[in-house]
Enzyme design. Sequence first.
Site, mmCIF file in Angstrom:
data_model
loop_
_atom_site.group_PDB
_atom_site.id
_atom_site.type_symbol
_atom_site.label_atom_id
_atom_site.label_comp_id
_atom_site.label_asym_id
_atom_site.label_seq_id
_atom_site.Cartn_x
_atom_site.Cartn_y
_atom_site.Cartn_z
ATOM 1 N N GLY A 89 37.108 32.534 -83.918
ATOM 2 C CA GLY A 89 35.810 32.182 -83.345
ATOM 3 C C GLY A 89 35.377 30.746 -83.576
ATOM 4 O O GLY A 89 34.219 30.402 -83.297
ATOM 5 N N GLU A 104 42.017 34.225 -87.565
ATOM 6 C CA GLU A 104 42.640 34.402 -86.245
ATOM 7 C C GLU A 104 42.072 33.435 -85.207
ATOM 8 O O GLU A 104 41.464 33.869 -84.230
ATOM 9 C CB GLU A 104 42.414 35.849 -85.774
ATOM 10 C CG GLU A 104 42.991 36.908 -86.691
ATOM 11 C CD GLU A 104 42.416 38.296 -86.419
ATOM 12 O OE1 GLU A 104 41.356 38.396 -85.762
ATOM 13 O OE2 GLU A 104 43.020 39.275 -86.863
ATOM 14 N N GLY A 117 41.926 31.163 -81.948
ATOM 15 C CA GLY A 117 42.626 31.064 -80.671
ATOM 16 C C GLY A 117 42.191 29.806 -79.952
ATOM 17 O O GLY A 117 42.920 28.826 -79.833
ATOM 18 N N ARG A 118 40.919 29.825 -79.516
ATOM 19 C CA ARG A 118 40.348 28.721 -78.731
ATOM 20 C C ARG A 118 40.547 27.357 -79.402
ATOM 21 O O ARG A 118 40.875 26.375 -78.736
ATOM 22 C CB ARG A 118 38.848 28.980 -78.567
ATOM 23 C CG ARG A 118 38.130 27.992 -77.679
ATOM 24 C CD ARG A 118 36.608 28.112 -77.834
ATOM 25 N NE ARG A 118 36.139 29.469 -77.874
ATOM 26 C CZ ARG A 118 35.688 30.156 -76.827
ATOM 27 N NH1 ARG A 118 35.610 29.588 -75.658
ATOM 28 N NH2 ARG A 118 35.291 31.409 -76.957
ATOM 29 N N ARG A 176 35.020 31.125 -66.569
ATOM 30 C CA ARG A 176 34.103 31.075 -67.710
ATOM 31 C C ARG A 176 32.679 30.639 -67.349
ATOM 32 O O ARG A 176 31.724 31.102 -67.961
ATOM 33 C CB ARG A 176 34.680 30.213 -68.835
ATOM 34 C CG ARG A 176 35.968 30.820 -69.406
ATOM 35 C CD ARG A 176 36.411 30.160 -70.703
ATOM 36 N NE ARG A 176 35.493 30.440 -71.793
ATOM 37 C CZ ARG A 176 34.576 29.623 -72.227
ATOM 38 N NH1 ARG A 176 34.434 28.436 -71.681
ATOM 39 N NH2 ARG A 176 33.781 29.979 -73.204
ATOM 40 N N TYR A 207 30.173 33.430 -68.329
ATOM 41 C CA TYR A 207 29.376 33.147 -69.528
ATOM 42 C C TYR A 207 28.391 32.003 -69.361
ATOM 43 O O TYR A 207 27.749 31.598 -70.336
ATOM 44 C CB TYR A 207 30.289 32.769 -70.715
ATOM 45 C CG TYR A 207 31.513 33.631 -70.885
ATOM 46 C CD1 TYR A 207 31.403 34.976 -71.229
ATOM 47 C CD2 TYR A 207 32.779 33.104 -70.708
ATOM 48 C CE1 TYR A 207 32.529 35.760 -71.386
ATOM 49 C CE2 TYR A 207 33.916 33.885 -70.874
ATOM 50 C CZ TYR A 207 33.776 35.214 -71.204
ATOM 51 O OH TYR A 207 34.897 35.990 -71.361
ATOM 52 N N CYS A 258 34.595 32.696 -51.944
ATOM 53 C CA CYS A 258 33.481 33.077 -51.093
ATOM 54 C C CYS A 258 32.380 33.686 -51.948
ATOM 55 O O CYS A 258 32.128 34.893 -51.894
ATOM 56 C CB CYS A 258 33.969 34.057 -50.036
ATOM 57 S SG CYS A 258 32.769 34.221 -48.729
ATOM 58 N N TYR A 275 41.276 30.746 -72.587
ATOM 59 C CA TYR A 275 40.502 31.706 -71.787
ATOM 60 C C TYR A 275 40.284 31.261 -70.343
ATOM 61 O O TYR A 275 39.300 31.664 -69.715
ATOM 62 C CB TYR A 275 39.161 32.027 -72.465
ATOM 63 C CG TYR A 275 39.317 32.563 -73.871
ATOM 64 C CD1 TYR A 275 39.877 33.824 -74.086
ATOM 65 C CD2 TYR A 275 38.940 31.818 -74.983
ATOM 66 C CE1 TYR A 275 40.047 34.317 -75.381
ATOM 67 C CE2 TYR A 275 39.100 32.307 -76.269
ATOM 68 C CZ TYR A 275 39.649 33.560 -76.464
ATOM 69 O OH TYR A 275 39.809 34.036 -77.722
HETATM 70 N N1 LLP Z 1 40.181 37.749 -83.420
HETATM 71 C C1 LLP Z 1 39.556 38.723 -82.741
HETATM 72 C C2 LLP Z 1 39.526 40.060 -83.297
HETATM 73 C C3 LLP Z 1 38.934 38.444 -81.513
HETATM 74 O O1 LLP Z 1 38.298 39.412 -80.870
HETATM 75 C C4 LLP Z 1 38.973 37.131 -80.996
HETATM 76 C C5 LLP Z 1 38.340 36.806 -79.722
HETATM 77 C C6 LLP Z 1 39.662 36.146 -81.725
HETATM 78 C C7 LLP Z 1 40.245 36.489 -82.944
HETATM 79 C C8 LLP Z 1 39.802 34.724 -81.245
HETATM 80 O O2 LLP Z 1 38.593 34.068 -81.067
HETATM 81 P P1 LLP Z 1 38.586 32.487 -80.765
HETATM 82 O O3 LLP Z 1 39.056 31.766 -82.028
HETATM 83 O O4 LLP Z 1 39.537 32.234 -79.660
HETATM 84 O O5 LLP Z 1 37.191 32.178 -80.406
HETATM 85 N N2 LLP Z 1 36.683 35.219 -73.216
HETATM 86 C C9 LLP Z 1 35.702 34.621 -74.114
HETATM 87 C C10 LLP Z 1 36.127 34.723 -75.545
HETATM 88 C C11 LLP Z 1 36.396 36.143 -75.952
HETATM 89 C C12 LLP Z 1 36.877 36.189 -77.355
HETATM 90 C C13 LLP Z 1 37.279 37.566 -77.699
HETATM 91 N N3 LLP Z 1 37.809 37.683 -78.983
HETATM 92 C C14 LLP Z 1 35.495 33.169 -73.725
HETATM 93 O O6 LLP Z 1 36.135 32.717 -72.777
HETATM 94 O O7 LLP Z 1 34.683 32.472 -74.311
#
Ligand code: LLP
Length: 479
Positions: A270, A312, A314-315, A355, A359, A386, A416
């Site tokens: 996150g 964890e 990701g982004r 996105r 969002y 469209c 994402y």
């Molecule tokens: N771990 C778990 C259990 C998660 O549910 C998520 C994201 C992550 C790690 C990774 O989070 P990050 O570091 O990437 O923020 N589609 C949305 C984001 C959904 C995230 C869902 N879970 C967006 O485009 O902002």
Amino acid sequence: MATTAAIPGWLRVPDDANALAPQVWPERAHRDADGRLVLGGLPATELAERFGTPLYVIDESDARARAARILAAFEAAAASVDTTVTVYYAGKAFLSGAVVRWVTEAGLAVDVCTGGELAVALASGADPARIGFHGNNKSVAEIERAVAAGVGAIIIDSEVEIERVADAAARAGRVQRVRLRVNSGVHASTHEFLATAHEDQKFGVSLERAVELGTRIRSHASLDLLGLHCHIGSQIFDSAGFAESAERLLAAHAELDRVAPLPELNLGGGFGIAYTSADDPTPIEQIALGIAEAVASGCHAHGVPVPKLAFEPGRSIIGPAGVTLYTVGTVKPVPIEGGWRHYVSVDGGMSDNARAALYGADYTVRLASRISHEPPALVRVAGKHCESGDIVVDADYLPHDVAPGDLVAVAATGAYCWSLANNYNHVPRPPVVAVRDGVARVIVRGETEADLLARDAGLDAPDGRDDIVAPAAAEGTRA
Ligand code: LLP
């Protein structure tokens, strides 16, 4: 231009609408002598000519460097409280064979949340023992596959899943390591967090039941409880929400630890990134230290050892490494309160970046094929779908002479965007190209209209009957 309700309060008229704010673009992105945006050593114009637009471009060195920096930040923070850490790359942000190799070579483990993501991670050569498997509704078949593959940890998300995973492991004659996902009641985004008794969402078990369900997990000989897990949200800019959540979890952790050592605590992902020049996330090193200190002081208060930590992200690894290139098709000035908004329509849209529509996410756009010293004009980058909500960049400034045929680049689209891509209006999904040291290679093939037509079973049926495809065969392809 005066700020009006039609223009977000954070948006400033730039001194130079060609400037690349360093926190938003890949670290080595720059303009060459001709004013062209250069990514991974290659001019955006060359990439567009070779691969077409829309085009997802990922700066490989940038992604690898971010993975390494984030791992180093968490390792240093963990060491400062005399523990260790595992950092999982959250594949949902963007998962492909190449990306799995980059992050695993940087020393990260991999987090997946569906059978499909698990299949990609395994096919990419990720060590199964360093894969974490999430999901609030894993099928029994998915659980069996994960157990058979030797996945390092399955994250149990509900009470019923305890028995499902225990049974699958027992049938396979294995002891499966698991974590228990707990809903801490903390939900965070950007600078704020909300702490309630219960969070109204589908993930995890309630904090009050963590000890009971942890104990239930321990009663199964086929399960090995590694620790509790929590994920409090996404696009978070500081450590306060993580600290609050850790504090809440540690009471349950300590209770379980007193019965038998509970080796680990996973606080999820996150960590936020800058999408616009107004975004200013706290450096990851500081966030990591803030979290580690909160965990250590909580453990001290409860009289238990500091567990091994896990995260964890990701982004924050792949997001800033990605840029999407589009070709401008039309520019329409529309009068708004206090001035004009120029609708710049590009050849992609909500199918390659959902996105903004999903969002209300903000992005940054710049001319990529040239610079211009015309005064800045307020623009909204719209797609070709469209739908009026088909917006890629809600509000930014481009030089006033932005025109059809210009190439534009949208920053921070590595996370994402491709993962959420879709075929709305039968628009094929663009390819993903990795660039590094002047070399570009396709890491995910783009779709063609032929790909879309090939999936339309009705087109295959010569007499128009769709019952020609045997249901069993159709099902079999989806196992
Ligand atoms: N771990 C778990 C259990 C998660 O549910 C998520 C994201 C992550 C790690 C990774 O989070 P990050 O570091 O990437 O923020 N589609 C949305 C984001 C959904 C995230 C869902 N879970 C967006 O485009 O902002």
